[in-house]
Design a protein around this motif. Structure first.
Motif, short mmCIF file in Angstrom:
data_model
loop_
_atom_site.label_atom_id
_atom_site.label_comp_id
_atom_site.label_asym_id
_atom_site.label_seq_id
_atom_site.Cartn_x
_atom_site.Cartn_y
_atom_site.Cartn_z
N ILE A 177 12.11 -9.57 35.99
CA ILE A 177 13.32 -9.78 36.80
C ILE A 177 14.05 -11.02 36.31
O ILE A 177 13.45 -12.09 36.16
N ASP A 178 15.33 -10.86 36.06
CA ASP A 178 16.19 -11.98 35.66
C ASP A 178 16.61 -12.75 36.92
O ASP A 178 17.40 -12.25 37.72
N SER A 186 16.61 -18.86 31.75
CA SER A 186 17.25 -17.81 30.97
C SER A 186 16.30 -16.66 30.66
O SER A 186 16.73 -15.57 30.32
N VAL A 187 14.98 -16.90 30.75
CA VAL A 187 13.99 -15.87 30.43
C VAL A 187 13.62 -15.13 31.70
O VAL A 187 13.38 -15.75 32.75
N ALA A 188 13.55 -13.81 31.61
CA ALA A 188 13.18 -13.00 32.77
C ALA A 188 11.77 -13.34 33.22
O ALA A 188 10.88 -13.61 32.41
N SER A 189 11.55 -13.29 34.53
CA SER A 189 10.25 -13.64 35.11
C SER A 189 9.37 -12.41 35.20
O SER A 189 9.80 -11.36 35.68
N GLU A 190 8.13 -12.52 34.72
CA GLU A 190 7.18 -11.41 34.76
C GLU A 190 6.49 -11.40 36.12
O GLU A 190 5.82 -12.36 36.51
N LYS A 191 6.63 -10.31 36.86
CA LYS A 191 6.18 -10.25 38.23
C LYS A 191 4.82 -9.54 38.37
O LYS A 191 4.46 -8.70 37.54
N HIS A 192 4.09 -9.89 39.43
CA HIS A 192 2.87 -9.19 39.79
C HIS A 192 2.76 -9.18 41.31
O HIS A 192 3.66 -9.65 42.01
N ASP A 193 1.65 -8.64 41.83
CA ASP A 193 1.54 -8.51 43.28
C ASP A 193 0.49 -9.45 43.89
O ASP A 193 0.13 -9.30 45.06
N GLN A 194 0.01 -10.42 43.10
CA GLN A 194 -0.99 -11.36 43.61
C GLN A 194 -0.31 -12.55 44.27
O GLN A 194 0.76 -13.00 43.84
N PRO A 195 -0.93 -13.12 45.34
CA PRO A 195 -0.30 -14.25 46.04
C PRO A 195 -0.12 -15.46 45.13
O PRO A 195 -0.85 -15.65 44.16
N MET A 208 7.21 -12.32 44.42
CA MET A 208 8.43 -12.12 45.19
C MET A 208 9.56 -11.60 44.29
O MET A 208 9.65 -11.97 43.12
N ALA A 209 10.40 -10.76 44.86
CA ALA A 209 11.65 -10.34 44.20
C ALA A 209 12.79 -10.71 45.14
O ALA A 209 12.77 -10.32 46.32
#
Length: 913
Positions: A177-178, A186-195, A208-209
């Motif tokens: 997600i940018d 400037s770099v997109a953030s790599e997301k996961h579902d861990q707290p 979070m998104a």
């Protein structure tokens, strides 16, 4: 922690609890919001929507009406006119001053009303292209307006989407997600579902998104934890105050012209004043009021307002034809478009995919039916074949399970929630006798790799109905063939026959079909997760599914219209070369389409790239870089390029194009924001309609200029000649002001409402940098000004020669000027053809209404006693009135003969460019 985050769902979340969502397990968040992974019920969602309100930021506060009204006077032309009014008042000419102020006030009122209408129209446009979200309600995935989301909703986001609310992710697969708009990174953030840590800064809350950020890649599921003003963007956003400025390059050019014209008029006025007082012996107060009236008469103070209205009317007309203009300069640019680069699917075609052909190792099965209606049968050579059906159903089941789409019936129509091709596979499964709900329940999915443009396939892992695990993969057949070592046949696994499948792909593509490959394997490791390493070996190719997306019937006519208008249409698609060629031929894109692939473009040296792009009609198997290079290459030749697109991958080319056109239905938010135009129906026909409206807008602006300047110039030139040659003024100052007053608010506006001229789409596009005042318009301004002057002075000396009083002669001159301007209006309505026609004589409702007002005003001016006192007029006889009308007819005939002569010698179009 669950207790800590338990929220009161009868009222808005407080900020303290919202800030903790990232620090706890996803299941705790779901429990805290009294929801689950199946989403809310419709009744509960409605209750929460009533409590929390819509998921939207408040609209920008509007300026106070008084401030917006006063802003209408912030213009060089208006300053000049107000100074003239002050001068007239000081000299004791109260009527003159009052008329000047009336002209200014009327212009201000028109501008005020137009700005208010434009603000409301732009707000309406925002609503028309508002984003949507994929949410789970009552256990089913549905598409809803993002504004209807509430805390506790479960939504899906994928590449190209704008996150619709603040989400606590419950699942993330390759999700990038940018978040630059929030974090500046400037770099997109790599997301996961861990707290994340409780004190983690915003950029480190990877579970979070946040609302308003853009999904660059992958897929995710999340629960809404904040909406509207309670989101992160709601906390930090500064809403833009006031309305969008309706400023375009053309309008800026007109404003600059007005400023220069004002200074020229002022300099000329000073020179005339000096000549009148020093040479002709005028008393300086008399000379000054004459010069003030002359200057006020020549300044086209209403021109910027009328041009703005013309542009706004064009926007409204385009909206009625399903083209929403997000940026007013696009109105001008559309009219100059010379090349349209169009996506194929949904724009040139119906975007109602139908699975038409199934190819397995031993059989080719044809499928009947059309669109998403799940009615049809599977046949081989026109008959049923049980063995072929069995092999086909095996493939169909795999394609159904490796699939996120849902098919539902809405008021007798079948609607797909998800990708159109996946929706067609669901319809295919029902035709084959499979129940999608039961199949998906029995073959429970444990994990997936979402489709992405980089790897060009989707993969899912399932618990098989008979026990064990199985992986299904579907995607671009070339990609899957490269990943497979075997194929699935009647008797089990066989060596992969790549040549056989390549030949079948080519045959299907040659008939305009899109082709999808399907593969299967048993996983080598015991796990519920699916990773790319699981696909490195062991995949068996099951077969192909061929889809057809027929061209829109109306698009064929629209492309023919483009060709007659000198507009080149180029198709840019990710489809197979043969498919693209087949569709181009059906659309009659050209007599013999020249097709090149993305690979061909990669092999083309830079020196020859422009030549290849200009000569080619269809570009197949293209990627975002190809699209961007194609647009730039076309622009380098001087072409004005309109580009259509719907995905994140189209955004660079959409921004580069002179006019970016996004799809309203299937378009991602990224594509819409990169574009100036949004098509509500995703139809190529709407693009052509918008181009026609753009040409009409430009024509009408030129008509406004062609009518305004010479009519002002003619009346003023007559006064200047009187001063220079020492004869009595043919009009007194207040009469000049009357002409400006009555015509500015009537005839000066009606040209903005003109419909397209016949043949507007049979002319070649205007050059990109063609001047607004073309040689033809310059000639017209001079020629008409001279004719007006000659006619006015002719009437003046005719009246004096008959022995009529000066007041009567001046009254006749004023009426003559108004009559001339009426006849000239009918002439200028058609710049490229004769005005002597039934349509030309009939006029439009706007023209007829303006004529009624002008005629009524002139009758009052000539015969009302109060007007005699105010303007020093007297009644005129019927015979003199007929002379004036006759002079108007002569003027019309002369102008039509001039237009005919220009057309005969071919000068009209050459001078008009």
């Amino acid at each position: 922690m669950t207790e800590l985050l338990q929220v009161d769902i009868t009222g808005p979340n407080d900020q303290a609890s919202e800030e903790m969502w990232h620090a706890v397990d996803a299941d705790c968040v779901l429990a805290g919001l009294s929801t689950d992974r199946g989403g809310l019920s419709s009744d509960e969602a409605a209750r929460r929507l009533a409590t929390y309100g819509p998921n939207a930021l408040p609209e920008a506060s509007r300026r106070h009406p008084l401030l917006r009204f006063l802003a209408q006077f912030n213009n060089t032309l208006i300053y000049f006119l107000l100074a003239a009014a002050v001068a007239a008042a000081i000299l004791g000419h109260r009527i003159d001053a009052a008329v000047i102020v009336a002209v200014v006030m009327i212009n201000a009122i028109v501008g005020f009303i137009q700005e208010d209408k434009a603000e409301k129209a732009l707000n309406a446009i925002r609503k028309m292209i508002s984003p949507r979200a994929h949410a789970w309600r009552d256990g089913h995935r549905i598409s809803i307006p993002a504004a209807d989301l509430v805390p506790g909703d479960v939504v899906m986001i994928e590449a190209g989407d704008r996150v619709p609310a603040d989400l606590r992710l419950t699942r993330a697969r390759g999700l990038l997600i940018d978040e630059a708009m929030l974090t500046g990174e400037s770099v997109a953030s790599e997301k996961h579902d861990q707290p994340a840590a409780a004190d983690a800064p915003l950029g480190d809350r990877l579970c979070m998104a946040f609302s308003g950020t853009l999904v660059s890649a992958g897929q995710g599921f999340g629960v809404v934890v904040a909406t509207g003003e309670r989101t992160e963007i709601g906390h930090i956003s500064t809403l833009i105050e006031g309305v969008e400025q309706l400023t375009t390059p053309l309008l800026g050019q007109i404003n600059r012209f007005g400023q220069r014209f004002t200074w020229v008029a002022l300099s000329a006025a000073v020179a005339i004043f000096a000549f009148a007082t020093l040479v002709r012996g005028y008393e300086w107060p008399d000379a000054l009021i004459v010069v003030v009236a002359m200057a006020v008469g020549v300044v086209p103070e209403g021109l910027p307002a009328v041009i703005t209205i013309t542009l706004a009317i064009g926007v409204q007309r385009m909206a009625k034809r399903n083209a929403i203009i997000r940026s007013l300069p696009a109105v001008e640019t559309l009219g100059a478009t010379s090349v349209i680069c169009s996506d194929k699917t949904g724009t040139l075609t119906r975007n109602e995919m139908t699975a038409r052909r199934i190819v397995t190792a031993e059989h080719t099965v044809l499928v009947s039916g059309s669109g998403y209606i799940p009615q049809g049968e599977l046949t081989v050579d026109g008959r049923k074949d049980a063995e072929a059906d069995a092999s086909a159903i095996r493939l169909i089941r795999a394609a159904l399970l490796c699939n996120d789409a849902q098919l539902r019936e809405v008021k007798g129509h079948y609607v797909v929630d998800g990708d159109p091709m996946e929706g067609a596979l669901v319809a295919l499964a029902i035709k084959a006798g499979l129940d999608p709900v039961r199949e998906r329940s029995e073959w429970k999915r444990s994990d997936e790799i979402p489709f992405d443009a980089q790897h060009r396939f989707m993969a899912t892992r399932h618990a098989a109905a008979s026990g064990g695990q199985v992986i299904f993969v579907k995607g671009a057949p070339e990609r899957l063939l490269a990943m497979c070592q075997t194929q699935l046949g009647r008797d089990g696994l066989q060596p992969l026959d790549t040549a056989f499948w390549t030949d079948r792909i080519s045959l299907a593509a040659a008939e305009g079909e899109r082709v999808l490959g399907v593969a299967v394997r048993s996983p080598a490791r015991a796990s519920d997760q699916l990773v790319f390493a699981d696909l490195d070996e062991g995949l068996a190719f099951m077969g192909l599914v061929g889809f057809i997306d027929p061209p829109r019937a109306e698009v064929i006519q629209a492309i023919a219209e483009c060709r007659s208008a000198g507009i080149v249409v180029k198709m840019i698609t990710g489809d197979h070369t043969a498919t693209a060629d087949a569709i181009a031929r059906q659309l009659k894109l050209t007599d013999s389409p020249d097709v090149v692939s993305g690979a061909d473009l990669d092999r083309t040296p830079d020196a020859g790239f422009i030549g290849v792009v200009t000569q080619s009609d269809v570009f197949a198997r293209t990627n975002p870089e190809h699209k961007l290079r194609i647009v730039r290459a076309l622009q380098s030749t001087g072409a004005v390029v309109a580009m259509t697109g719907d995905g994140v991958n189209d955004a660079p080319a959409l921004k580069q194009a002179d006019v970016g056109i996004a799809m309203g239905h299937k378009g991602t938010e990224t594509a819409k924001e990169a574009s100036e135009v949004v098509l509500l129906d995703d139809n190529f026909v709407s693009i052509v309609a918008a181009v026609q409206e753009g040409r009409t807008v430009y024509d009408n602006i030129r008509k406004v200029i062609a009518w305004t300047i010479p009519t002002n110039g003619g009346e003023v030139l007559a006064v200047i000649l009187a001063i220079l040659f020492g004869f009595t003024l043919p009009m007194n100052p207040v009469q000049i002001l009357w002409i400006n007053l009555i015509l500015t608010v009537t005839l000066g506006l009606v040209l903005a409402f003109e419909p397209p001229e016949p043949g507007v789409m049979k002319r070649p596009p205007r050059p990109a940098h063609a001047p607004l005042l073309s040689p033809f318009l310059v000639w017209r301004i001079v020629f008409v000004s001279v004719l007006f002057t000659a006619g006015a002075l002719g009437i003046f000396f005719y009246a004096l020669g008959k022995g009529l009083p000066l007041e009567t002669a001046r009254t006749m001159v004023v009426n003559a000027v108004v009559v001339f301007e009426i006849f000239y209006l009918f002439n200028v309505r058609y710049l490229h053809m004769s005005s002597f026609s039934f349509r030309g004589a009939l006029g439009t409702p706007a023209v007829l209404l303006a004529l009624i007002v002008v005629i009524a005003a002139q009758l009052a001016f000539t015969y009302a006693p109060v007007m005699h006192t105010l303007f020093e007029t007297t009644p005129i006889g019927v015979s003199d009135g007929l002379v004036i009308l006759g002079a108007g007819v002569v003027l019309m005939v002369v102008l039509e003969l001039e237009k005919l002569l220009m057309r005969r010698i071919g000068a009209l179009h050459s001078l008009d460019r």
